[in-house]
Motif scaffolding. Structure first.
Motif, PDB file in Angstrom:
ATOM      1  N   HIS A  11      16.919  54.541  51.183  1.00  0.00           N
ATOM      2  CA  HIS A  11      16.334  54.025  49.938  1.00  0.00           C
ATOM      3  C   HIS A  11      14.982  53.355  50.172  1.00  0.00           C
ATOM      4  CE1 HIS A  11      20.189  54.948  48.214  1.00  0.00           C
ATOM      5  NE2 HIS A  11      20.806  54.068  48.980  1.00  0.00           N
ATOM      6  N   ASN A  12      14.815  52.687  51.308  1.00  0.00           N
ATOM      7  CA  ASN A  12      13.604  51.891  51.517  1.00  0.00           C
ATOM      8  C   ASN A  12      12.415  52.703  52.004  1.00  0.00           C
ATOM      9  OD1 ASN A  12      15.149  49.810  50.645  1.00  0.00           O
ATOM     10  ND2 ASN A  12      14.933  48.539  52.468  1.00  0.00           N
ATOM     11  N   GLN A  13      12.601  54.017  52.183  1.00  0.00           N
ATOM     12  CA  GLN A  13      11.468  54.874  52.544  1.00  0.00           C
ATOM     13  C   GLN A  13      10.343  54.751  51.514  1.00  0.00           C
ATOM     14  OE1 GLN A  13      11.675  56.753  55.532  1.00  0.00           O
ATOM     15  NE2 GLN A  13      13.592  55.611  55.764  1.00  0.00           N
ATOM     16  N   ALA A  14      10.725  54.487  50.263  1.00  0.00           N
ATOM     17  CA  ALA A  14       9.741  54.391  49.172  1.00  0.00           C
ATOM     18  C   ALA A  14       8.799  53.206  49.344  1.00  0.00           C
ATOM     19  CB  ALA A  14      10.462  54.294  47.831  1.00  0.00           C
ATOM     20  N   LEU A  15       9.138  52.274  50.254  1.00  0.00           N
ATOM     21  CA  LEU A  15       8.297  51.097  50.457  1.00  0.00           C
ATOM     22  C   LEU A  15       7.181  51.331  51.467  1.00  0.00           C
ATOM     23  CD1 LEU A  15      11.158  48.435  50.617  1.00  0.00           C
ATOM     24  CD2 LEU A  15       9.759  49.063  48.627  1.00  0.00           C
ATOM     25  N   LYS A  16       7.240  52.453  52.174  1.00  0.00           N
ATOM     26  CA  LYS A  16       6.285  52.674  53.268  1.00  0.00           C
ATOM     27  C   LYS A  16       4.837  52.694  52.796  1.00  0.00           C
ATOM     28  CE  LYS A  16       9.329  54.876  56.605  1.00  0.00           C
ATOM     29  NZ  LYS A  16       9.658  56.078  57.391  1.00  0.00           N
ATOM     30  N   LYS A  17       4.634  53.104  51.560  1.00  0.00           N
ATOM     31  CA  LYS A  17       3.255  53.187  51.052  1.00  0.00           C
ATOM     32  C   LYS A  17       2.607  51.809  50.901  1.00  0.00           C
ATOM     33  CE  LYS A  17       4.606  53.352  46.162  1.00  0.00           C
ATOM     34  NZ  LYS A  17       4.733  54.232  44.977  1.00  0.00           N
ATOM     35  N   PHE A  18       3.417  50.738  50.978  1.00  0.00           N
ATOM     36  CA  PHE A  18       2.874  49.385  50.822  1.00  0.00           C
ATOM     37  C   PHE A  18       2.487  48.740  52.152  1.00  0.00           C
ATOM     38  CE2 PHE A  18       5.640  50.008  47.093  1.00  0.00           C
ATOM     39  CZ  PHE A  18       4.711  49.792  46.091  1.00  0.00           C
ATOM     40  N   GLU A  19       2.772  49.391  53.259  1.00  0.00           N
ATOM     41  CA  GLU A  19       2.496  48.780  54.552  1.00  0.00           C
ATOM     42  C   GLU A  19       0.994  48.512  54.697  1.00  0.00           C
ATOM     43  OE1 GLU A  19       3.517  49.296  59.306  1.00  0.00           O
ATOM     44  OE2 GLU A  19       3.831  50.992  57.966  1.00  0.00           O
ATOM     45  N   GLY A  20       0.645  47.233  54.897  1.00  0.00           N
ATOM     46  CA  GLY A  20      -0.747  46.866  55.151  1.00  0.00           C
ATOM     47  C   GLY A  20      -1.666  46.833  53.948  1.00  0.00           C
ATOM     48  N   VAL A  21      -1.157  47.076  52.744  1.00  0.00           N
ATOM     49  CA  VAL A  21      -2.064  47.195  51.582  1.00  0.00           C
ATOM     50  C   VAL A  21      -2.743  45.881  51.207  1.00  0.00           C
ATOM     51  CG1 VAL A  21      -0.903  49.209  50.581  1.00  0.00           C
ATOM     52  CG2 VAL A  21      -0.195  46.911  49.885  1.00  0.00           C
ATOM     53  N   ASN A  22      -2.155  44.753  51.636  1.00  0.00           N
ATOM     54  CA  ASN A  22      -2.753  43.438  51.328  1.00  0.00           C
ATOM     55  C   ASN A  22      -3.247  42.745  52.589  1.00  0.00           C
ATOM     56  OD1 ASN A  22      -2.179  43.515  48.473  1.00  0.00           O
ATOM     57  ND2 ASN A  22      -0.040  43.116  48.976  1.00  0.00           N
ATOM     58  N   ALA A  23      -3.710  43.530  53.548  1.00  0.00           N
ATOM     59  CA  ALA A  23      -4.085  42.989  54.858  1.00  0.00           C
ATOM     60  C   ALA A  23      -5.073  41.831  54.725  1.00  0.00           C
ATOM     61  CB  ALA A  23      -4.688  44.089  55.722  1.00  0.00           C
ATOM     62  N   GLY A  24      -4.735  40.707  55.377  1.00  0.00           N
ATOM     63  CA  GLY A  24      -5.641  39.567  55.446  1.00  0.00           C
ATOM     64  C   GLY A  24      -5.659  38.666  54.245  1.00  0.00           C
ATOM     65  N   LYS A  25      -4.904  38.995  53.203  1.00  0.00           N
ATOM     66  CA  LYS A  25      -4.900  38.171  51.994  1.00  0.00           C
ATOM     67  C   LYS A  25      -3.833  37.076  52.080  1.00  0.00           C
ATOM     68  CE  LYS A  25      -6.462  41.974  49.004  1.00  0.00           C
ATOM     69  NZ  LYS A  25      -6.120  42.818  47.826  1.00  0.00           N
ATOM     70  N   ASP A  26      -3.941  36.113  51.173  1.00  0.00           N
ATOM     71  CA  ASP A  26      -2.882  35.129  50.978  1.00  0.00           C
ATOM     72  C   ASP A  26      -2.008  35.600  49.819  1.00  0.00           C
ATOM     73  OD1 ASP A  26      -4.179  33.693  52.914  1.00  0.00           O
ATOM     74  OD2 ASP A  26      -4.890  32.111  51.575  1.00  0.00           O
ATOM     75  N   ALA A  27      -0.763  35.131  49.788  1.00  0.00           N
ATOM     76  CA  ALA A  27       0.162  35.557  48.739  1.00  0.00           C
ATOM     77  C   ALA A  27       1.019  34.386  48.282  1.00  0.00           C
ATOM     78  CB  ALA A  27       1.049  36.691  49.252  1.00  0.00           C
ATOM     79  N   ILE A  28       1.598  34.536  47.087  1.00  0.00           N
ATOM     80  CA  ILE A  28       2.530  33.549  46.542  1.00  0.00           C
ATOM     81  C   ILE A  28       3.813  34.249  46.121  1.00  0.00           C
ATOM     82  CG2 ILE A  28       2.923  31.710  44.862  1.00  0.00           C
ATOM     83  CD1 ILE A  28       0.060  31.525  44.271  1.00  0.00           C
ATOM     84  N   VAL A  29       4.955  33.648  46.471  1.00  0.00           N
ATOM     85  CA  VAL A  29       6.237  34.028  45.887  1.00  0.00           C
ATOM     86  C   VAL A  29       6.586  32.979  44.836  1.00  0.00           C
ATOM     87  CG1 VAL A  29       8.718  34.307  46.279  1.00  0.00           C
ATOM     88  CG2 VAL A  29       7.075  35.173  47.966  1.00  0.00           C
ATOM     89  N   PHE A  30       6.763  33.436  43.604  1.00  0.00           N
ATOM     90  CA  PHE A  30       7.177  32.544  42.519  1.00  0.00           C
ATOM     91  C   PHE A  30       8.668  32.713  42.261  1.00  0.00           C
ATOM     92  CE2 PHE A  30       2.634  33.127  41.320  1.00  0.00           C
ATOM     93  CZ  PHE A  30       2.253  31.795  41.222  1.00  0.00           C
ATOM     94  N   ALA A  31       9.461  31.758  42.739  1.00  0.00           N
ATOM     95  CA  ALA A  31      10.877  31.718  42.396  1.00  0.00           C
ATOM     96  C   ALA A  31      11.054  30.829  41.168  1.00  0.00           C
ATOM     97  CB  ALA A  31      11.690  31.215  43.582  1.00  0.00           C
ATOM     98  N   THR A  32      12.295  30.610  40.774  1.00  0.00           N
ATOM     99  CA  THR A  32      12.526  29.972  39.469  1.00  0.00           C
ATOM    100  C   THR A  32      13.236  28.623  39.572  1.00  0.00           C
ATOM    101  OG1 THR A  32      14.537  31.292  39.240  1.00  0.00           O
ATOM    102  CG2 THR A  32      12.531  32.151  38.218  1.00  0.00           C
ATOM    103  N   GLY A  33      13.186  27.996  40.755  1.00  0.00           N
ATOM    104  CA  GLY A  33      13.749  26.649  40.878  1.00  0.00           C
ATOM    105  C   GLY A  33      12.951  25.647  40.060  1.00  0.00           C
ATOM    106  N   PRO A  34      13.506  24.463  39.847  1.00  0.00           N
ATOM    107  CA  PRO A  34      12.872  23.457  38.977  1.00  0.00           C
ATOM    108  C   PRO A  34      11.436  23.121  39.350  1.00  0.00           C
ATOM    109  CG  PRO A  34      15.055  22.728  39.676  1.00  0.00           C
ATOM    110  CD  PRO A  34      14.797  24.013  40.389  1.00  0.00           C
ATOM    111  N   SER A  35      11.110  23.169  40.640  1.00  0.00           N
ATOM    112  CA  SER A  35       9.761  22.746  41.040  1.00  0.00           C
ATOM    113  C   SER A  35       8.676  23.712  40.570  1.00  0.00           C
ATOM    114  CB  SER A  35       9.678  22.562  42.567  1.00  0.00           C
ATOM    115  OG  SER A  35       9.763  23.800  43.237  1.00  0.00           O
TER     116      SER A  35
END
Length: 230
Positions: A11-35
């Motif tokens: 199933h995860n073969q479909a993710l291969k096209k994303f390898e390295g696409v954001n090289a060198g950038k910063d990222a944020i994960v937005f979860a849904t906890g109170p903070s």
């Protein structure tokens, strides 16, 4: 456990096209906890690659800016959640949707069930359905680098989200709203999640040296990564 060493996630073969696409950038994960309610945009955050989880659609100041949206649980049980995701998709046709649809727990890549979004429903939404392991069962029991071939690791979807961003080549990941389920008192889940997060720093040293994880206004994760307060 050894019979899972050669396990390849079809199933995860479909993710291969994303390898390295954001090289060198910063990222944020937005979860849904109170903070997450304390989050405010600054230039450093605005420039980040943005990935939101599950009910982040309730936070308009964040939801409309996402590059990626990762979801899956409760889709076929919680009608309001189901409808919100469908509406969110209509409003964000260009965001990449990724859904937790398959489990590696039994070593055969079956659909997770338990109300998680099915493969058909995911594809109908234009989402990429992926496979996740579960701590202690089957393949995917450690943090994964090669998520194009292996199941994600993680009991909470913020962990696959983090692995995905690392795979895309980012150099820093800010965690927002990752409060370890502090909104409900499931001590077992909190312990499993916390133990999983604590395995991330040594994994980074070995696989992604120089990459930094930063908790923003942390509640449950204080001291596990770098902490900043806004």
């Amino acid at each position: 456990r050894s019979n899972f060493m050669d396990y390849i996630s079809r199933h995860n073969q479909a993710l291969k096209k994303f390898e390295g696409v954001n090289a060198g950038k910063d990222a944020i994960v937005f979860a849904t906890g109170p903070s997450v309610a304390k989050f405010e945009w600054t230039p450093q955050f605005t420039a980040c690659v943005k990935l939101g989880l599950n009910g982040i659609y309730e936070h308009d100041n964040i939801a409309q800016s996402l590059d990626y949206y990762m979801f899956g649980s409760g889709y076929h049980i919680d009608t309001a959640h189901h409808n919100q995701i469908n509406q969110f998709r209509e409003e964000n046709p260009d965001a990449v949707f990724l859904s937790s649809t398959f489990t590696a727990k039994y070593g055969d890549g079956r659909e997770t069930g338990l109300g998680n979004i099915t493969e058909k429903a995911a594809l109908d939404l234009g989402a990429i359905p992926f496979e996740v392991g579960y701590p202690g069962h089957g393949p995917g029991i450690e943090w994964q680098k090669d998520i194009g071939n292996n199941p994600f690791y993680g009991a909470t979807i913020a962990q696959p989200a983090t692995q995905f961003l690392l795979y895309t080549g980012v150099k820093k990941v800010y965690l927002v709203g990752c409060d370890l389920g502090s909104s409900y008192n499931d001590q077992y889940a909190v312990r499993v999640w916390t133990d999983a997060w604590k395995k991330l720093p040594p994994f980074l040293l070995e696989n992604y040296p120089g990459v930094e994880i930063v908790s923003v206004n942390p509640q449950g994760l204080t001291g596990v990564f770098s902490d900043i307060y806004t």
